[in-house]
Design a protein around this motif. Sequence first.
Motif, mmCIF file in Angstrom:
data_model
loop_
_atom_site.group_PDB
_atom_site.id
_atom_site.type_symbol
_atom_site.label_atom_id
_atom_site.label_comp_id
_atom_site.label_asym_id
_atom_site.label_seq_id
_atom_site.Cartn_x
_atom_site.Cartn_y
_atom_site.Cartn_z
ATOM 1 N N LEU A 59 -11.242 -1.426 0.797
ATOM 2 C CA LEU A 59 -10.915 -1.788 2.173
ATOM 3 C C LEU A 59 -9.458 -1.485 2.497
ATOM 4 N N ALA A 60 -8.561 -1.847 1.582
ATOM 5 C CA ALA A 60 -7.135 -1.596 1.822
ATOM 6 C C ALA A 60 -6.830 -0.109 1.861
ATOM 7 N N ASN A 61 -7.513 0.669 1.054
ATOM 8 C CA ASN A 61 -7.306 2.118 1.041
ATOM 9 C C ASN A 61 -7.755 2.741 2.365
ATOM 10 N N ASP A 62 -8.897 2.291 2.876
ATOM 11 C CA ASP A 62 -9.369 2.802 4.177
ATOM 12 C C ASP A 62 -8.408 2.429 5.297
ATOM 13 N N VAL A 63 -7.925 1.197 5.270
ATOM 14 C CA VAL A 63 -6.984 0.751 6.314
ATOM 15 C C VAL A 63 -5.707 1.576 6.281
ATOM 16 N N THR A 80 -0.823 -4.228 -3.179
ATOM 17 C CA THR A 80 -1.179 -5.578 -3.628
ATOM 18 C C THR A 80 -2.644 -5.643 -4.066
ATOM 19 N N ALA A 81 -3.520 -4.988 -3.299
ATOM 20 C CA ALA A 81 -4.941 -5.007 -3.644
ATOM 21 C C ALA A 81 -5.186 -4.325 -4.990
ATOM 22 N N GLU A 82 -4.523 -3.196 -5.217
ATOM 23 C CA GLU A 82 -4.689 -2.484 -6.485
ATOM 24 C C GLU A 82 -4.121 -3.284 -7.645
ATOM 25 N N LEU A 83 -2.933 -3.862 -7.449
ATOM 26 C CA LEU A 83 -2.338 -4.667 -8.512
ATOM 27 C C LEU A 83 -3.195 -5.892 -8.818
ATOM 28 N N ASN A 84 -3.687 -6.536 -7.765
ATOM 29 C CA ASN A 84 -4.534 -7.716 -7.971
ATOM 30 C C ASN A 84 -5.830 -7.368 -8.680
ATOM 31 N N TYR A 85 -6.364 -6.183 -8.381
ATOM 32 C CA TYR A 85 -7.612 -5.774 -9.018
ATOM 33 C C TYR A 85 -7.440 -5.616 -10.530
ATOM 34 N N PHE A 86 -6.411 -4.863 -10.923
ATOM 35 C CA PHE A 86 -6.202 -4.643 -12.352
ATOM 36 C C PHE A 86 -5.800 -5.940 -13.050
ATOM 37 N N ASN A 87 -5.002 -6.735 -12.365
ATOM 38 C CA ASN A 87 -4.623 -8.015 -12.951
ATOM 39 C C ASN A 87 -5.865 -8.896 -13.167
ATOM 40 N N ALA A 88 -6.778 -8.888 -12.184
ATOM 41 C CA ALA A 88 -8.007 -9.672 -12.303
ATOM 42 C C ALA A 88 -8.908 -9.128 -13.408
ATOM 43 N N LEU A 89 -8.980 -7.798 -13.530
ATOM 44 C CA LEU A 89 -9.812 -7.196 -14.572
ATOM 45 C C LEU A 89 -9.348 -7.617 -15.957
ATOM 46 N N LYS A 103 0.320 3.778 16.125
ATOM 47 C CA LYS A 103 0.791 2.618 15.389
ATOM 48 C C LYS A 103 2.281 2.727 15.100
ATOM 49 N N THR A 104 2.917 1.565 14.925
ATOM 50 C CA THR A 104 4.331 1.542 14.569
ATOM 51 C C THR A 104 4.491 1.695 13.058
ATOM 52 N N TYR A 105 5.726 1.956 12.659
ATOM 53 C CA TYR A 105 5.973 2.120 11.225
ATOM 54 C C TYR A 105 5.798 0.796 10.487
ATOM 55 N N LEU A 106 6.008 -0.314 11.182
ATOM 56 C CA LEU A 106 5.776 -1.613 10.569
ATOM 57 C C LEU A 106 4.325 -1.752 10.126
ATOM 58 N N ASP A 107 3.412 -1.222 10.926
ATOM 59 C CA ASP A 107 1.996 -1.258 10.539
ATOM 60 C C ASP A 107 1.751 -0.431 9.283
ATOM 61 N N VAL A 108 2.465 0.682 9.167
ATOM 62 C CA VAL A 108 2.325 1.520 7.966
ATOM 63 C C VAL A 108 2.813 0.777 6.740
ATOM 64 N N ILE A 109 3.986 0.117 6.892
ATOM 65 C CA ILE A 109 4.542 -0.628 5.758
ATOM 66 C C ILE A 109 3.592 -1.744 5.330
ATOM 67 N N VAL A 110 3.031 -2.439 6.292
ATOM 68 C CA VAL A 110 2.109 -3.526 5.991
ATOM 69 C C VAL A 110 0.861 -3.006 5.283
ATOM 70 N N SER A 111 0.309 -1.893 5.762
ATOM 71 C CA SER A 111 -0.896 -1.341 5.134
ATOM 72 C C SER A 111 -0.606 -0.811 3.728
ATOM 73 N N GLN A 112 0.589 -0.222 3.536
ATOM 74 C CA GLN A 112 0.974 0.221 2.190
ATOM 75 C C GLN A 112 1.109 -0.959 1.247
ATOM 76 N N SER A 113 1.752 -2.012 1.750
ATOM 77 C CA SER A 113 1.924 -3.210 0.926
ATOM 78 C C SER A 113 0.576 -3.841 0.584
ATOM 79 N N ASP A 114 -0.338 -3.857 1.550
ATOM 80 C CA ASP A 114 -1.666 -4.418 1.293
ATOM 81 C C ASP A 114 -2.420 -3.604 0.252
ATOM 82 N N LEU A 115 -2.295 -2.282 0.334
ATOM 83 C CA LEU A 115 -2.987 -1.417 -0.628
ATOM 84 C C LEU A 115 -2.428 -1.617 -2.033
#
Length: 449
Positions: A386-390, A417-426, A403-415
Motif C-alpha cells: 500500500l505504501a509503495n503504491d501511494v 517506515t512500512a518496509e522497516l516495520n515489515y522486516f522488523n516484524a518478520l 501534489k506538494t513536496y510535503l506530500d512526497v516527503i510524507v509518502s517516502q517516509s511512510d514507505l
Amino acid sequence: MKNSFHFTIFSFLILPVTLLAQTKQDSLPAVLSLDQCIKYALQNQPAVRQASIDEAINEKNIGIALSAWLPQVNSNNSATHYFKGSPATGGGANGGTGVGTSSDIHNVSVLGIQATQVIYNNDVLLASKASKYSREYYKDNAYNSQIAVVADVSKAFYDVLLSQRQLDIIKEDIVRLQRSLKDATARYQAGVVDKTDYKQATIALNNAIASRKQTEEAIKSKSAFLRQQMGMPAERPLSLSYDSTRYEREAFIDTNQVLDYTNRIEYRQLEAQRNLTGLNVNYYRYGFLPSLSANGAYNLGYFSNKLGDLYGNSFPSLYAGLTLSIPIFTGGKRLQNLAKAHLQVDRADLDLIQTKNTINTQYTQALANYKSNYTNWQLLKQNVDLANDVYKVVSLQYREGIKTYLDVIVSQSDLRTAELNYFNALFQVLSSKIDLQRAMGTIGTFNKQ
C-alpha cells in the motif's frame, strides 16, 4: 648452505600442517546460511566444547569410583637396621630357622605383595548406583549448552540480517531522496517552486545518509557478536545468506502443541539431581551394615646380622583372609546424615514443582509473544504494498504539479517506515519462534546423541 638446507627440510615438514589448516578454514562457503552457522558453532563454540570436556571428566570420575570394585594390588617393601634390639627372637622371627638371637640380628627386610578385593562396601555401592544419574546429568548438560548455542546463534544471525535489510531500505530511500532532490532543484531553478522544497529534500537526504552510517556501524557490532556466539575468529570474513521466501515459510509453528515438561533439559537435570539425592537416603539408611573384603599377601622375610648377607636367605610367608568392619557407634552421625538426606529430597521435590511453574510461565509468555508478533507481521505485509503504491502516485502527481513536496516527503517516509516495520516484524516472529521452541524444549537443528 647448511642453514638453507635446514630451512628447506623445515618447510617440507610444516607444509602439510599449513595446508590442512588452510583446507579446514576454506571448507566453509563464502556465504553462510543459518544452518551452516549453527553447525560451525556446535563444533567451535568454547561453551559447547567445555560441556563436552565436562562430560568426559565425569566419565573418568565414574571410572575412578568404580575401580574400587576391582582387586587392589600393592607391593610394600621395607629394609630396617636396628642399632639396639630386634623383632627377631631366636627361632620365632624366622619360623624356627635358627638364624640367631635377637642380639645377633640387626638387619631386617621384608619384600611382599598384598591384594585386597571388596566384597561389600556401602561407599562403592553408592558410586555404582550414582554413575547412571551422573551420566544423565552431564549428558543433558552438554545438550543444554548446544541448545543455548542454537538459540543464541539464531537470534544473532537474525539480528544481523535485520540490520542488513534495514541498510538496504535506507539505501533505496537515499536513491529516492536523491531523485527527489534533483527534481526539487530543477523545479526551483526553473522558478516553479520556492527554495523550501529544495531545502526539505536536502534535510531528508542528510538524515538518510546519517541513518545509513549508523546502520553500517551497527552491522559491524552485531556481526562481531555473531562471531563470538559461533566461536569464529574475528579476522575471518562473515557473509550471510538471505532467503525471504524461506524465512517467511519458517516463521510458522503449530501453536496447538501440548507442553511436555520432560522435554526441557533443566527439568531433566533436576530429576537427575533428585535421584542422586535419593541415593544418599539409602546410603545412610544402610550405613550400619558392615564392610567385607578379602585380602591376601605373599612376603619374603630377610634377617641377617651382616648387611652384606641380608638377602642371602629368604623366609616366605603366604596368607589369605577376610576383613569385616562393623560400625558400632558413630555418635549419631549416620542418623543425622539420614535426616539431612530426607530434607534434601524434600527440597529437590520442591525444586521440581517450582521449575514446572517456571516452565509453564515461560511457555505462556513465549506463546503470547509469538502469536502477537505473527499477527503484527501478517498485517504489516499489506502495508508495504500500500505504501509503495501511494508513493508512486504521489511522486507522479508532484511532477505534474498536483501534489506538494510535503506530500512526497510524507509518502517516502511512510514507505520507508512500512518496509522497516515489515522486516522488523518478520525477524521478531522468527526470534519469538525460537523462544517458544526453547520454552517447549523442542529447539534444535541437530540430533540428540
